[in-house]
Write an enzyme that holds these catalytic residues in place. Structure first.
Site: not given
Ligand SMILES: *Cc1c(COP(=O)(O)O)cnc(C)c1O
Length: 412
Positions: A204, A367, A201, A124, A227
């Site tokens: 998600q 993104c 990261d 991202h 999220k």
């Protein structure tokens, strides 16, 4: 698997889903961008302002103690949720993006000319740009792990890139474009052999996996509340205590100091050293309600239900003539995300017709410009599922895609 009756009960907790857009029932399948919020989260916000609003860690009055206690309770809740060792390893930030910026900024002083930072093709923009800027500033080099046409990281190439010059490796746990779950453990272990730090990261992954940051042995793990059914503007940087202790603060000011004089300022202990200023107190406390929501259903149940949705949707979408699904689409390797294009049609056109059918999807570069270039497209259509989506909605998506295709091809 969660029954459709149970899913209906869960759906009923999301007031926003119970509405029509363009006189069609709303089908919200843009969950990788942000999830909707259940009633208990919405009410928690109301409750915060109605019963405990006050600044934390400052006053010793009743309300201040109450909000401080709640904030610290949520910190512990998140610690348990990701299986971190200490609550002080949980740093509140604005979200994933700020958490990555915090690390990139705080390690700046330890990066020298000629050092290297490794990211991947799958990132991202939030996990590209902060590292790129850092490299420019310090004349370090940014290296990128390539992927194969299925969207899997090429581990052999990573092994060629990593060296004693590598200072940090930053990759995502689950790609927000392909939904592929990356084998981060292998990357973490290999990076540590060379003394490099690793940042994962997890934007998600946080709503998709049962996380254990200690087993992963990652140095940093970052994610956002919004999220995972929580509010926007709040997220976490998890970092190993020993490493956080060595980093310099990101922002400075109130709340993070021990003692200020005009000669010298000393900093507070973890986690407060990294939490300058009044934080998003409401966001933190409301996030606690979102975690309760997830834990009540069970992350394992959410994960396996989303997998069923993914299996079903992948099978149905694959039968559409001229559809191109990106990346490996064996559901075994994926979370509930599918990105695709319909041949000869622009993703924005498809997205805007779907919108008229009441279907919310994401379209465009998602993104991830480098990944779009890799697949030689300017954009994609992304559908991403959450626990409140149904098989019926997938059928409706399928029918709507056929109609969209027919309509757009006719008007060409
Ligand atoms: C959403 C997302 C981000 C950015 O999260 P913010 O909450 O916007 O800061 C970063 N990485 C991935 C993989 C994402 O899905």
């Amino acid at each position: 698997m969660l029954s459709q009756e149970r899913i209906q009960k869960i759906r009923d907790q999301f007031p926003i889903l119970n509405q029509k857009v363009y006189s069609k029932p709303l089908v919200y399948i843009d969950n990788a961008a942000t999830t909707q919020k259940p009633l208990q989260v919405i009410l928690a916000s109301n409750n915060y302002y109605s019963t405990m609003n006050s600044n934390i860690h400052r006053g010793y009055h009743f309300l201040s103690q109450k909000s401080t206690t709640y904030v610290e309770k949520v910190r512990k809740k998140i610690q348990k949720f990701i299986h971190a060792k200490y609550p002080s390893e949980i740093i509140f930030t604005k979200g994933t993006t700020e958490s990555i910026n915090l690390v990139a900024s705080s390690i700046t002083s330890s990066i020298k000319k000629g050092d290297e930072i490794i990211i991947s093709y799958l990132e991202h923009h939030s996990n590209i740009v902060p590292w790129q800027i850092l490299c420019e500033r310090k004349e370090a080099a940014l290296k990128v792990i390539p992927i194969n046409k299925d969207g899997f990281l090429k581990f052999e190439n990573f092994e060629l890139l990593i060296s004693e010059k590598t200072k940090i490796v930053a990759i995502n746990h689950i790609s927000n474009v392909l939904g592929i779950i990356n084998s981060v453990k292998k990357i973490i272990d290999k990076s540590h052999e060379y003394g490099a730090l690793v940042l994962i990261d997890g934007a998600q992954a946080i709503s998709n996996l049962c996380l254990n940051v200690q087993n992963l042995n990652t140095d940093f793990y970052v994610f956002s509340a919004h999220k995972m059914y929580g509010p926007t503007g709040i997220g976490v940087l998890y970092g190993k205590e020993k490493i956080l202790e060595k980093l310099s603060p990101y922002q400075v000011g109130g709340e993070m100091i021990k003692k200020v004089s005009f000669k010298k300022t000393t900093y507070s202990e973890l986690p407060f050293k990294f939490e300058a200023g009044t934080p998003n107190i409401e966001g933190i406390i409301v996030w606690g309600a979102a975690i309760d929501f997830v834990e009540k259903i069970g992350i394992k149940n959410i994960k396996s239900y989303k997998k069923e949705l993914l299996i079903y949707a992948t099978k149905r979408l694959n039968t559409i003539d001229g559809i191109q699904l990106y990346g490996n689409n064996d559901p075994k390797n994926k979370s509930g995300i599918i990105s695709f294009n319909l041949s000869k049609l622009h993703c924005f056109d498809v997205g805007s017709i779907l919108d008229r059918f009441g279907i919310a999807v994401r379209t465009g570069h998602l993104c991830a410009h480098p990944l779009m270039s890799f697949f030689n497209v300017t954009g994609m259509i992304r559908v991403s599922f959450s626990v409140y989506n149904t098989f019926k909605e997938i059928d409706y998506l399928f029918d709507s895609l056929l109609k969209t295709k027919k309509f757009l091809l006719k008007s060409q």
